[in-house]
Design a protein around this motif. Structure first.
Motif, PDB file in Angstrom:
ATOM      1  N   PRO A   1       0.851  -1.188   0.000  1.00 16.32           N
ATOM      2  CA  PRO A   1       0.000   0.000   0.000  1.00 16.32           C
ATOM      3  C   PRO A   1       0.891   1.243   0.000  1.00 16.32           C
ATOM      4  O   PRO A   1       1.968   1.248   0.605  1.00 16.32           O
ATOM      5  N   PRO A   2       0.490   2.297  -0.699  1.00 16.87           N
ATOM      6  CA  PRO A   2       1.355   3.468  -0.879  1.00 16.87           C
ATOM      7  C   PRO A   2       1.954   4.042   0.404  1.00 16.87           C
ATOM      8  O   PRO A   2       3.145   4.335   0.445  1.00 16.87           O
ATOM      9  N   LEU A   3       1.167   4.191   1.435  1.00 12.82           N
ATOM     10  CA  LEU A   3       1.701   4.786   2.652  1.00 12.82           C
ATOM     11  C   LEU A   3       2.718   3.866   3.326  1.00 12.82           C
ATOM     12  O   LEU A   3       3.712   4.324   3.873  1.00 12.82           O
ATOM     13  N   TRP A   4       2.496   2.568   3.262  1.00 14.45           N
ATOM     14  CA  TRP A   4       3.462   1.616   3.811  1.00 14.45           C
ATOM     15  C   TRP A   4       4.774   1.729   3.049  1.00 14.45           C
ATOM     16  O   TRP A   4       5.849   1.691   3.625  1.00 14.45           O
ATOM     17  N   ARG A   5       4.672   1.821   1.705  1.00 15.54           N
ATOM     18  CA  ARG A   5       5.856   1.934   0.851  1.00 15.54           C
ATOM     19  C   ARG A   5       6.668   3.179   1.233  1.00 15.54           C
ATOM     20  O   ARG A   5       7.888   3.134   1.324  1.00 15.54           O
ATOM     21  N   ILE A   6       5.993   4.283   1.472  1.00 10.19           N
ATOM     22  CA  ILE A   6       6.669   5.523   1.855  1.00 10.19           C
ATOM     23  C   ILE A   6       7.384   5.353   3.190  1.00 10.19           C
ATOM     24  O   ILE A   6       8.546   5.726   3.341  1.00 10.19           O
ATOM     25  N   VAL A   7       6.700   4.759   4.161  1.00 10.95           N
ATOM     26  CA  VAL A   7       7.283   4.576   5.491  1.00 10.95           C
ATOM     27  C   VAL A   7       8.496   3.646   5.424  1.00 10.95           C
ATOM     28  O   VAL A   7       9.541   3.922   6.026  1.00 10.95           O
TER      29      VAL A   7
ATOM     30  N   THR B   1       1.728   4.453  14.787  1.00 18.01           N
ATOM     31  CA  THR B   1       1.242   4.062  13.464  1.00 18.01           C
ATOM     32  C   THR B   1       2.414   3.784  12.531  1.00 18.01           C
ATOM     33  O   THR B   1       2.390   2.828  11.758  1.00 18.01           O
ATOM     34  N   VAL B   2       3.453   4.604  12.615  1.00 16.25           N
ATOM     35  CA  VAL B   2       4.655   4.379  11.809  1.00 16.25           C
ATOM     36  C   VAL B   2       5.233   3.004  12.133  1.00 16.25           C
ATOM     37  O   VAL B   2       5.552   2.221  11.232  1.00 16.25           O
ATOM     38  N   LYS B   3       5.348   2.676  13.410  1.00 13.35           N
ATOM     39  CA  LYS B   3       5.893   1.379  13.814  1.00 13.35           C
ATOM     40  C   LYS B   3       5.014   0.230  13.324  1.00 13.35           C
ATOM     41  O   LYS B   3       5.521  -0.800  12.863  1.00 13.35           O
ATOM     42  N   THR B   4       3.710   0.408  13.412  1.00 13.91           N
ATOM     43  CA  THR B   4       2.777  -0.627  12.959  1.00 13.91           C
ATOM     44  C   THR B   4       2.889  -0.821  11.451  1.00 13.91           C
ATOM     45  O   THR B   4       2.955  -1.952  10.965  1.00 13.91           O
ATOM     46  N   TYR B   5       2.908   0.279  10.691  1.00 15.73           N
ATOM     47  CA  TYR B   5       3.038   0.183   9.236  1.00 15.73           C
ATOM     48  C   TYR B   5       4.340  -0.522   8.862  1.00 15.73           C
ATOM     49  O   TYR B   5       4.357  -1.360   7.966  1.00 15.73           O
ATOM     50  N   LEU B   6       5.427  -0.169   9.545  1.00 18.19           N
ATOM     51  CA  LEU B   6       6.711  -0.812   9.260  1.00 18.19           C
ATOM     52  C   LEU B   6       6.669  -2.302   9.566  1.00 18.19           C
ATOM     53  O   LEU B   6       7.127  -3.128   8.774  1.00 18.19           O
ATOM     54  N   PHE B   7       6.117  -2.665  10.714  1.00 22.10           N
ATOM     55  CA  PHE B   7       6.034  -4.067  11.116  1.00 22.10           C
ATOM     56  C   PHE B   7       5.225  -4.862  10.096  1.00 22.10           C
ATOM     57  O   PHE B   7       5.665  -5.908   9.599  1.00 22.10           O
ATOM     58  N   ARG B   8       4.052  -4.351   9.761  1.00 21.74           N
ATOM     59  CA  ARG B   8       3.177  -5.056   8.819  1.00 21.74           C
ATOM     60  C   ARG B   8       3.783  -5.097   7.418  1.00 21.74           C
ATOM     61  O   ARG B   8       3.692  -6.109   6.725  1.00 21.74           O
TER      62      ARG B   8
END
Length: 175
Positions: A124-130, A154-161
């Motif tokens: 997902p785009p935001l995950w890719r950015i993070v 949220t940043v940590k969660t996006y990175l983990f996932r």
């Protein structure tokens, strides 16, 4: 005097050589960053052009004692986020199907750069950015949170996932 301060000073004095140096020094890096975020060549080219237009407009406010790349990265990231949001490509964790999240961690495979690039493009785009900000730009969680205007959690969660999803997709490709 370092390269960035020379570029800024030349631009502030209205020398066309300053702008030429600015573009020569950062065009490729801005384009690569924009492309990583939006995954579309034409959009990345448009974003790159807009980054430099905004830089020229803001040149008088830039500090010659500070490096240019963090400022350019922020402008690039903000423009990419705005573009993705305008296209409703912003996907939250709640919208991602549970089946997309792997249940167990796979062994780390021997990935090729092409495999990694393709898997990153599928995020997902935001995950890719993070992920890009953390692993390519080596930013801290707090810096990413400030840049993306997301809570640190949220940043940590996006990175983990995202890492789990990348690992799963890359492991699948290797099979």
């Amino acid at each position: 005097m370092d390269r960035d301060s020379t570029i800024i000073e030349l631009c502030q004095q209205g020398h066309s050589a300053g702008f030429a140096r600015l573009v020569a020094a950062y065009q490729e890096r801005v384009f690569r960053t924009a492309y990583t975020y939006v995954q579309n060549r034409e959009d990345a080219q448009d974003l790159t052009q807009e980054v430099f237009l905004r830089t020229v407009r803001a040149i008088d406010s830039l500090d010659t004692a500070r490096p240019l790349w963090p400022w350019l990265r922020r402008v690039t990231t903000n423009l990419a986020l705005n573009l993705l949001k305008s296209r409703k490509e912003h996907l939250s964790l709640e919208q991602l199907p549970e089946s997309a999240l792997p249940a167990g961690a796979a062994d780390e495979p021997a990935w090729t750069l092409l495999d990694l690039t393709r898997a990153l493009a599928e995020l997902p785009p935001l995950w890719r950015i993070v992920v890009t900000l953390r692993h390519q730009e080596d930013l801290s969680y707090e810096e990413i949170a400030r840049l993306t205007e997301l809570p640190v959690g949220t940043v940590k969660t996006y990175l983990f996932r995202a890492r789990r999803l990348l690992r799963d997709r890359l492991a699948t490709r290797e099979e």
